[in-house]
Design an enzyme around this catalytic site. Sequence first.
Site, PDB file in Angstrom:
ATOM      1  N   GLY A   1       0.830  -1.201   0.000  1.00 25.96           N
ATOM      2  CA  GLY A   1       0.000   0.000   0.000  1.00 25.96           C
ATOM      3  C   GLY A   1       0.869   1.258   0.000  1.00 25.96           C
TER       4      GLY A   1
ATOM      5  N   SER B   1       6.541  -4.439  -2.202  1.00 27.07           N
ATOM      6  CA  SER B   1       6.093  -3.068  -2.438  1.00 27.07           C
ATOM      7  C   SER B   1       6.267  -2.274  -1.142  1.00 27.07           C
ATOM      8  CB  SER B   1       4.649  -3.072  -2.953  1.00 27.07           C
ATOM      9  OG  SER B   1       4.285  -1.833  -3.484  1.00 27.07           O
ATOM     10  N   TRP B   2       5.247  -1.560  -0.673  1.00 23.08           N
ATOM     11  CA  TRP B   2       5.372  -0.844   0.601  1.00 23.08           C
ATOM     12  C   TRP B   2       5.754  -1.797   1.726  1.00 23.08           C
ATOM     13  CZ3 TRP B   2       6.239   3.037   3.638  1.00 23.08           C
ATOM     14  CH2 TRP B   2       5.822   2.990   4.969  1.00 23.08           C
TER      15      TRP B   2
ATOM     16  N   ASP C   1       9.037  -3.757 -14.048  1.00 23.24           N
ATOM     17  CA  ASP C   1       8.358  -2.942 -13.033  1.00 23.24           C
ATOM     18  C   ASP C   1       8.683  -1.469 -13.250  1.00 23.24           C
ATOM     19  OD1 ASP C   1       7.259  -1.789 -10.794  1.00 23.24           O
ATOM     20  OD2 ASP C   1       8.024  -3.293  -9.396  1.00 23.24           O
TER      21      ASP C   1
ATOM     22  N   HIS D   1       5.508  -5.124 -11.459  1.00 23.86           N
ATOM     23  CA  HIS D   1       5.109  -4.939 -10.065  1.00 23.86           C
ATOM     24  C   HIS D   1       4.020  -5.922  -9.645  1.00 23.86           C
ATOM     25  CE1 HIS D   1       5.552  -2.361  -6.536  1.00 23.86           C
ATOM     26  NE2 HIS D   1       4.246  -2.416  -6.370  1.00 23.86           N
TER      27      HIS D   1
END
Length: 334
Positions: A46, A118-119, A287, A315
Amino acid sequence: MSLTSDPYPPIEPYDAGMLDVGDGNLVYWEACGNPRGKPALVVHGGPGSGCTARARRHFDPDRYRVVLFDQRGCGRSTPHAGDPATDLRHNTTPHLLADMERLRRHLGIERWLLFGGSWGSTLILAYAEQHPERVSEIVIPGVTTTRRSETDWLYRGVGRFFPEAWERFRQGAAQGTRRMDGTGVAHAGTRGGDLAAAYARLMDDPDPAVRERAAADWCAWEDAVLSMEPHGSANPYGDRPSKARLALVRICAHYFSHGAWLEEGVLLREAGRLTGIPGVLIHGRLDLSSPLDTAWELSRSWADARLIVIDDAGHKGSARTRAEAIGALDHFAR
């Protein structure tokens, strides 16, 4: 090591709860698999995506005690950031790191494997550098460190590949910024963090129509950046339910407009603190949202990490991405 892209069968939690982390926040957590298995923590992306049942299926349920949690303000944690009345002042990276450590102590876990991308990658690296003695291994499919340079690329630089979509994204931000030219559009030189700040203001607007429009514009941009990838759903951001989408955009804009409360480049500079922790970094060469160079830099600074580049993935990942992640987790379960 043989690889299979098939995930493990669906499993349900054997335990779950709401952890009081202070500041009026209750964080949802769940545990799956073998209560006596190897502890592992899933750290979702996120920021503000929430954990999913799909993530459980990366782990052998006979060998892992899998813990998942919804970070502050999203998923089943309360209060929910989809409600504009929810105060985000106590929703920062240091708060989330403290929540992870509080959860570890609450569950009586000495050390755990960390898994997420990711986050989630940023949060994993920050936690491991702060508490290296609590981390047994790390598996990251999709490396980010949320440097301001990375945020600027995602919300400005990559616009050179999608000029029409970026113009719409920029025009949407113009409602929330005073840095406008004569046409009412934010200046072309506006940094990614400035655009995030503009959207953060829009997501706090008292008018629900303004918030909905801003969330739609943000998600349309995120989906555009991923649109050239050969795998995954077409609109992973825009297809989310309204409440989840509002929370995601509000939390993302809040974090990225503050540089995630991290010193620029600190996670790469302090990568030496990860020495002794085995790691597997899996990253798609295609990505565009989080280019490969960050994963490459991290692998060069972390001697115990192995970088696997997936040539045909981005991604959103691919079957090969999933297979490499499952293979790494199977290996660490031995």
